[in-house]
Scaffold this active site. Structure first.
Site, PDB file in Angstrom:
ATOM      1  CE  LYS A  92      32.519  31.908  35.924  1.00 46.57           C
ATOM      2  NZ  LYS A  92      31.368  32.590  35.440  1.00 46.57           N
ATOM      3  NE  ARG A  93      41.283  36.685  41.019  1.00 49.79           N
ATOM      4  CZ  ARG A  93      42.216  36.402  41.910  1.00 49.79           C
ATOM      5  NH1 ARG A  93      43.436  36.116  41.516  1.00 49.79           N
ATOM      6  NH2 ARG A  93      41.939  36.420  43.198  1.00 49.79           N
TER       7      ARG A  93
END
Ligand code: GLU
Length: 462
Positions: free
Chosen positions: A244-245
């Site tokens: 996600k980062r």
């Protein structure tokens, strides 16, 4: 070798959103089928009833629809095929390719302990492989295990990874029916792929060892083994597994960012596949060019900046009227000026990387006086530049032909008369008319607004 028409499938487990990796897998299967004039199918692998959700299924269907990845049949829901999977497990039992294993949970736990002590993954020790089932205690629950070949090896001639050899003695006898009689993933996949006529299995390389186990099952059933293409992982721009980062979000998030589906297809295709030096291409070109041989063996890196750049290219290629419709769908406040937005589109889309930037830049068309001016734009409004706007005001007031060319001629004549350059007035003019520090060309901006509105906005700053 597989002969006959190509059939591919995308087989997501509906336990989360349709993320970048899944979308790329779907795209490759779709492009390969389209290239060969074959079929592209969708199978929802929802046998894990506890973890599968309707929301995830919807996200997969929506995401694929938005990406334009149309399928050639209605989706197959794997759990509905359970009876068929059980039937095949029974067939394997009957032919001796599977057997009943009556090990207790305690016995399995002790195998796990032994494996753990040796630092190895759990492997079934074969207790019931050759034992007479009549020795089983009455009423004891059993699982059905596949009788995997002990000798020899499985060679996967993978279309991406090349020849991969896995020794059969590395693979233990996996469970195909649980003690509650439900089929397991490995069996269901093989049966469904066979029944759906899948000729090419294109999926993430985390399934490469599964392929060896699956080939064992195909062989036991005397079924034709499909071709495999295992795609390397997608990494983040820093070379670490995508998360996600790094911007690995659901496909819906990219739609919300104002990306175009054709840009997404273009960019996703380049995550692992290439065609010479081509970076920007249409979906038709992708279909014409796509092939498994041009998929790289090393992991691709996801790069949001590059994705936005690709999107910018596709925005500039996109039809203006269709873009105006898309922008208004994202920014309903612009709907009343959709026609003006369309007129402005050639100028607006010139620098935009996404639909929101077009909406932001087009916002000046609907601003009401006195318009808001960003802090950055306000910096160009100084006593000097306000003086120049004051001098320009009467020149525009007396201009009757309110068309871009006439406006440009008049402004250039004004600059000439005052011995100024365009840069001496454009930023202030842009700030006064749009409230922004970036906009389409200043002549476009003036021409896109009514004369009275331009004069009014100038007055507000003089
Ligand atoms: N359902 C599996 C997954 O989502 C894919 C299985 C396959 O493609 O064979 O990872």
């Amino acid at each position: 070798m597989v002969s006959g028409p190509v059939v591919t499938r995308f087989a997501p487990s509906p336990t989360g959103f349709l993320h970048i990796g899944g979308a790329r897998t779907a795209l490759f299967n779709w492009a390969f089928a389209r290239h060969h004039g074959g079929k592209f199918l969708l199978r929802i692998e929802d046998t894990d009833r506890a973890r599968s959700t309707d929301a995830a299924i919807d996200a997969i269907l929506d995401g694929m629809a938005w990406l334009g990845l149309d399928t050639d049949d209605t989706p197959v829901y794997q759990h509905k095929n359970a009876d068929r999977h059980i039937e095949i497990a029974q067939k394997l039992l009957a032919s001796g390719h599977a057997y009943k294993c009556y090990c207790t949970p305690e016995e399995i736990e002790s195998m796990r302990e032994t494996a753990r002590a040796a630092g190895k993954p759990l492997r079934y020790n074969g207790t019931w492989r050759d034992r007479d089932p009549t020795e089983a205690p009455d009423g004891r629950a059993y699982v059905v295990r596949f009788r995997a070949p002990k000798h020899g090896e499985i060679e996967i001639d993978d279309c991406v990874q090349g020849a991969v050899t896995i020794a059969n003695d590395q693979l233990d006898d996996l469970i195909i029916l649980r003690s509650d009689g439900t089929p397991t993933y490995m069996l269901s996949v093989v049966v469904d792929d066979h029944d759906m006529g899948v000729t090419h299995i294109i999926r993430g390389d985390d399934h490469l060892t599964n392929a060896a186990r699956q080939i064992q099952i195909y062989n036991a059933l005397g079924w034709q083994v499909p071709e495999f293409a295992h795609l390397p992982l997608i990494l983040g721009s820093d070379g670490v597994k995508l998360s996600k980062r790094h911007g690995s979000l659901g496909v819906d998030a990219y739609r919300d960012m104002g990306l175009l589906p054709e840009a997404m297809r273009n960019y996703l295709a380049r995550l692992g596949w290439s065609h010479g030096d081509d970076e920007i291409f249409t979906t038709e070109q992708l279909i014409t060019w796509f092939g498994l041989e041009a998929i790289g063996k090393s992991p691709a890196r996801f790069d949001m900046t590059k994705l936005e750049n690709v999107n910018g290219h596709h925005i500039r290629r996109h039809d203006d009227s269709a873009l105006a419709t898309l922008v208004c769908a994202n920014a309903p406040e612009l709907a009343p000026v959709q026609d003006a937005l369309e007129d402005a589109m050639p100028a607006l889309k010139e620098r935009a990387k996404n639909l929101h930037e077009i909406a932001d830049m087009g916002g000046f068309l609907i601003s009401t006086r006195p318009i808001d001016i960003t802090e950055k734009a306000a910096k160009s409004l100084t006593p000097d530049t306000r003086g120049r706007l004051a001098a320009l005001h009467p020149r525009l007031e007396t201009l009757n032909n309110w068309e871009k060319a006439a406006i440009e001629t008049e402004i250039r004549a004004f600059l000439n008369d005052y011995d100024l350059k365009l840069g001496d007035i454009a930023p202030a003019l842009r700030a006064a008319l749009t409230g922004l520090s970036v906009s389409p060309s200043i002549f476009d901006v003036v021409a896109l607004l009514d004369k009275a509105e331009v004069l009014g906005r100038l007055k507000d700053q003089i």
